[in-house]
Write an enzyme that holds these catalytic residues in place. Structure first.
Site, PDB file in Angstrom:
ATOM      1  N   GLU A 105      33.211  28.748  37.043  1.00  0.00           N
ATOM      2  CA  GLU A 105      34.045  29.388  36.021  1.00  0.00           C
ATOM      3  C   GLU A 105      34.463  28.406  34.906  1.00  0.00           C
ATOM      4  O   GLU A 105      34.335  28.741  33.718  1.00  0.00           O
ATOM      5  CB  GLU A 105      35.255  30.073  36.679  1.00  0.00           C
ATOM      6  CG  GLU A 105      34.824  31.305  37.467  1.00  0.00           C
ATOM      7  CD  GLU A 105      35.860  31.896  38.413  1.00  0.00           C
ATOM      8  OE1 GLU A 105      35.533  32.879  39.084  1.00  0.00           O
ATOM      9  OE2 GLU A 105      36.991  31.373  38.481  1.00  0.00           O
ATOM     10  N   ASP A 161      42.830  28.135  33.427  1.00  0.00           N
ATOM     11  CA  ASP A 161      42.437  29.508  33.794  1.00  0.00           C
ATOM     12  C   ASP A 161      43.274  29.940  34.989  1.00  0.00           C
ATOM     13  O   ASP A 161      43.097  29.427  36.092  1.00  0.00           O
ATOM     14  CB  ASP A 161      40.933  29.557  34.137  1.00  0.00           C
ATOM     15  CG  ASP A 161      40.475  30.952  34.606  1.00  0.00           C
ATOM     16  OD1 ASP A 161      41.324  31.860  34.742  1.00  0.00           O
ATOM     17  OD2 ASP A 161      39.257  31.128  34.843  1.00  0.00           O
ATOM     18  N   ASP A 219      31.589  38.118  35.171  1.00  0.00           N
ATOM     19  CA  ASP A 219      32.757  37.408  35.687  1.00  0.00           C
ATOM     20  C   ASP A 219      33.301  38.271  36.817  1.00  0.00           C
ATOM     21  O   ASP A 219      33.870  39.333  36.584  1.00  0.00           O
ATOM     22  CB  ASP A 219      33.804  37.245  34.565  1.00  0.00           C
ATOM     23  CG  ASP A 219      35.148  36.750  35.097  1.00  0.00           C
ATOM     24  OD1 ASP A 219      35.250  36.399  36.291  1.00  0.00           O
ATOM     25  OD2 ASP A 219      36.114  36.719  34.298  1.00  0.00           O
ATOM     26  N   LYS A 236      36.971  38.872  46.828  1.00  0.00           N
ATOM     27  CA  LYS A 236      36.444  37.582  46.377  1.00  0.00           C
ATOM     28  C   LYS A 236      36.999  36.457  47.258  1.00  0.00           C
ATOM     29  O   LYS A 236      36.375  35.410  47.428  1.00  0.00           O
ATOM     30  CB  LYS A 236      36.857  37.369  44.918  1.00  0.00           C
ATOM     31  CG  LYS A 236      36.334  36.109  44.262  1.00  0.00           C
ATOM     32  CD  LYS A 236      36.859  36.006  42.837  1.00  0.00           C
ATOM     33  CE  LYS A 236      36.437  34.747  42.137  1.00  0.00           C
ATOM     34  NZ  LYS A 236      37.010  34.666  40.771  1.00  0.00           N
TER      35      LYS A 236
END
Ligand code: ATP
Ligand code: MG
Length: 379
Positions: free
Chosen positions: A173, A200, A7, A68
């Protein structure tokens, strides 16, 4: 040969592996299961993960994080331009329009591409896994946000390749989270689907998804996201508030110093986490923040929630979107799962109750669910 699940978060990475019939999350050299997504360039060496983050204040311009949000994008991309206002290190434009990360490394001006920086972090994750498992690791599944474009996905693959990782699959994800959830469901029906929403919210974005589980099958009904609401936006609210207060109280301009901003941000994040557990007024103290001045401030949860009103409205809208898209009513849902550090904020749990009509369940490991889901694909 083991397959690892990675992850790759904007702030934190987790690594999972299938072992002895179960899934395990791997700890790093500090015995922590979380490895910060930080790469720091020093005069004599490079720091990756925990040590890079720990030394950030002493090496601000050469400590690279938050990448990211940059991978697979051009420097002139408006999203990148916005990102640059957050970042205390320098970016430049490469001849093809890509982003260059400008640092001083081994005492020389050096420019790295974002996939190169990401590859350095991946090398570290690979090494952590190899040390823990005592075998070579090559194959992996890496998670990416559901909204990543083809370019962003390709850049992730480039990074993995540079790090010597063979990516069996990039997994969205929300899919990873749902797979992880489904793995533990033993009472699924052949016909009647169990409908579950997953929220999330991590460091930089929120993703909400709705899934239907039947025996041996998982269907993603809908996914919604707001790429500009994450934990860091809550931190920044505190930073702005305290910077203003300190300007009046101590006549200092925190926003004029990268180091002061980073220090205030670090303390604001700590305060934010404390406010999740404690509704009373809590202090924020920083010694010698600027111009030799020690500063103090305070805040309580209710004030913080008022200041964050706009963010909370956007989160609520993202949650409502998923119901709308999936054509579900709250009463159709069997469960709500939460993932990501920021879903620990009490106001977000209250929004879940308000929008979905139920409290989030604790079925999932909030921090490790994505990495675990990645591994399940190949277990
Ligand atoms: P992303 O999913 O955006 O790529 P990430 O996966 O790296 O980011 P997580 O590790 O899920 O992010 O979450 C990190 C965020 O959670 C940080 O912003 C952190 O401040 C926040 N967080 C962690 N614990 C708490 C808490 N107790 N209260 C409030 N926020 C918290
Ligand atoms: Mg995340």
């Amino acid at each position: 040969m083991s397959v690892i699940g990675i992850d790759f978060g904007n702030e934190n990475c987790y690594i999972a592996v299938a072992r002895a019939g179960g899934i395990e999350t791997i700890a790093n050299e500090y015995s922590q299961r979380v490895t910060p997504s930080y790469v720091a360039y020093g005069e004599n060496n490079r720091d990756l993960g925990v040590s890079a983050k720990n030394k950030q204040v002493t090496n601000i311009k050469n400590t690279v994080f938050g990448f990211k949000r940059l991978i697979g994008r051009k420097l002139r991309d408006p999203a990148v331009q916005r990102e640059m206002t957050y970042l205390p290190y320098d970016l430049c434009e490469l001849s093809n329009g890509d982003i260059g990360v400008k640092v001083t490394y081994l005492q020389e001006q050096t420019i790295f591409t974002v996939p190169q920086v990401t590859a350095m972090l991946f090398t570290k994750l690979k090494e952590i896994a190899e040390t823990a498992l005592k075998i070579k690791v090559n194959d992996c599944v890496i998670s990416v946000p559901v909204y990543f474009t083809d370019r962003e996905r390709r850049a992730m693959l480039d990074a993995a390749q540079i790090a010597g990782l063979n990516v069996l699959r990039l997994m969205n994800e929300p899919t990873a989270v749902a797979l992880n959830y489904g793995f533990y469901q033993t009472d699924l029906d052949d016909e009647k689907a169990k409908k579950v929403v997953f929220v999330d919210m991590g460091h930089s974005a929120i993703q909400v998804s709705a899934c239907a589980f039947t025996k041996g099958k998982l269907k993603l009904l809908a996914a919604s996201c707001d790429v500009n609401v994450g934990g860091r936006d809550f931190d920044n609210i505190l930073v702005r508030q305290f910077a203003e207060e300190f300007h009046t109280k101590y006549k200092i301009n925190v926003m004029s110093s990268r180091k002061a901003i980073v220090r205030l941000l670090t303390e604001s994040e700590k305060l934010k986490k404390q406010m999740s557990a404690n509704p009373h007024e809590l202090p924020l103290n920083i010694e010698c923040l600027m111009e030799d001045k020690d500063v103090t401030g305070k805040m309580k949860r209710s004030t913080f929630e008022e200041l964050a009103g706009d963010l909370l409205s956007r989160i609520e809208a993202t949650m409502r979107d998923v119901l709308h898209e999936a054509k579900l009513k709250p009463s159709d849902l069997d469960d709500v799962g939460i993932v990501g550090g920021s879903t620990r904020i009490p106001a977000i749990k209250q929004l879940i109750q308000k929008v979905f009509g139920r409290e989030p369940s604790t079925t999932l490991n909030q921090d490790e669910a994505v990495a675990r889901g990645c591994v399940l694909q190949c277990a």
